[in-house]
Design an enzyme around this catalytic site. Structure first.
Site, mmCIF file in Angstrom:
data_model
loop_
_atom_site.group_PDB
_atom_site.id
_atom_site.type_symbol
_atom_site.label_atom_id
_atom_site.label_comp_id
_atom_site.label_asym_id
_atom_site.label_seq_id
_atom_site.Cartn_x
_atom_site.Cartn_y
_atom_site.Cartn_z
ATOM 1 C CD GLU A 189 1.911 3.999 -8.907
ATOM 2 O OE1 GLU A 189 2.340 4.650 -9.861
ATOM 3 O OE2 GLU A 189 2.303 2.845 -8.636
ATOM 4 C CD GLU A 200 1.958 -2.320 -6.470
ATOM 5 O OE1 GLU A 200 3.082 -1.915 -6.842
ATOM 6 O OE2 GLU A 200 0.898 -1.931 -6.992
#
Ligand code: G3I
Length: 374
Positions: free
Chosen positions: A157, A262
């Site tokens: 991220e 994910e």
């Protein structure tokens, strides 16, 4: 008893495919020739305290990711203090089952203790100090599991939704090459390990552009990046299958593999305009945002199943590039979406329900594999 019965239900499930064909009975079997299929597992599952969850993991998945067990705050809470108790159990769990074991994650701005960026007086450390801390952490953790953890989420991220680099302490103190350094350290610590850049909302055009530019830069510099992790914290209405398709294609063009790292699909009303997975976001409770406390109505189950089938058809189309699809949790009861961005909602984002039973979405994903091979 319930656990054994549930496994039996899953293990003996057959689907009508017309003619005499019989569908495979598990996710890993259904996708055996396409990509690995896995789940993020939590502490009770790692410790063997969740028989129901472990039975599903055994029956369905050939790769695991740790939901929290390998994050910096858990394994390296204080300077020089490492706690590998749960992480060791996690790796042993995967080895016992001959699974492909993922390490998540080395460098992130969340779940990293404040001390990492500060000196004893509380001031921000300089570039050299932080690089040394990053180096030591990566060498200690990746080195410990060298040859045993097959793939690491090295940087997690690092991008904003507009494609620019997120203002994290890593960026502010080290500069933009903190990303390169993290990959270099991980590669030095285990030259065989696959290395991933992992992020959410990569289907947003601006974010995708930023991520593609980042990957191209790393490749041009000879940085050993194996894959991009598209987290895929999706919704019923976002991103479109076409956007997922285009995003996988865009990364494939850069020469990296893609992992769906994910995956979950949120069926609850949007709590904000934001589509992402920023864990710092917190929204007040409101019954309107939690409409299915007594179960997911059949019409919604159907929508979820169709959404899952559509996504898996896209993944199958790219089976030469997509190497792994990992669901972010085993059952709906385990999902982080029960507590994000609103605490205490009843969420239904996965393939097994709150009681551990396969949902229509599970059948749809198995069916998608069969159809993809016809
Ligand atoms: O362990 C404590 C427990 O002792 C305490 O009683 C309880 C009360 O809230 O909290 C427990 O910790 C929670 C932890 O999950 C374990 O369940 C934390 O509050 C909670 O913040 C933490 O959430 C995790 C989240 O990352 C935090 O960053 C989720 O489980 C985990 O699934 C999630 O995973 C992230 C990926 O790493 C990166 N991408 C997004 C993804 C979803 O947020």
């Amino acid at each position: 008893m319930l656990n054994r019965r549930m496994v039996l239900v899953v293990a003996t499930a057959t689907l009508s495919l017309g003619a005499a064909a019989q569908a495979p009975v598990s996710l890993k079997e259904a996708y055996r020739n396409d990509f690995l299929i896995g789940a993020a597992i939590n502490a009770p599952q790692i410790r063997g305290q969740d028989n129901r969850g472990d039975a599903i993991i055994d029956a369905q998945f050939d790769t695991i990711s740790p939901d929290n067990a390998l994050k910096w705050e858990r394994i390296h809470p204080q300077p020089g203090v490492y706690n590998f108790t749960l992480a060791d159990k996690y790796v042993a769990f995967g080895e016992k089952r001959h699974m492909f074991i993922v390490g998540h994650c080395l460098v992130w701005n969340n779940q990293v203790p404040a001390w990492v960026f500060r000196d004893r007086k509380g001031n921000l450390v300089d570039r050299k100090t932080l690089l040394k801390r990053m180096h030591d952490h990566i060498f200690t953790v990746v080195g410990r599991y060298k040859g045993r953890i097959q793939s690491w989420d090295v940087v997690n991220e690092a991008l904003n939704d507009d494609g620019t680099l997120r203002q994290t302490p890593w960026l502010k103190i080290i500069g933009p090459d903190y990303i390169e350094k993290a990959f270099e350290f991980a590669h030095q610590a285990d030259p065989q390990a696959q290395l991933t850049y992992n992020d959410y909302s990569l289907e947003l055009p601006a974010k995708r552009k930023g991520a593609v530019a980042l990957v191209e830069k790393l490749k041009a510099e000879g940085i050993p990046i194996t894959s991009v992790g598209m987290q895929s914290h999706d919704h019923l209405d976002w991103p479109s299958d076409a956007a997922v398709d285009a995003t996988i294609s865009a990364f494939a063009k850069t020469g990296v593999k893609v992992v769906i790292s994910e995956l979950d699909i949120d069926v609850l009303p949007h709590a904000t305009q934001n589509q992402g997975a920023d864990v710092s976001l917190k929204i007040a409770q409101n019954p309107k945002l939690n409409p299915y406390v007594n179960g997911l109505p059949p019409a919604m189950q159907k929508q979820l199943a169709e959404r899952y089938a559509g996504l898996f058809q896209v993944f199958l189309k790219h089976r030469d590039v997509v190497t792994r699809v990992t669901l972010w949790g085993v059952t709906d009861a385990d999902s982080w979406l029960n507590d994000w961005p609103v605490v205490g909602r009843t969420s239904y984002p996965l393939l097994f329900d709150h009681a551990g039973q396969p949902k229509p979405a599970f059948q749809a994903v198995i069916q998608a594999a069969a159809e993809g091979k016809q």
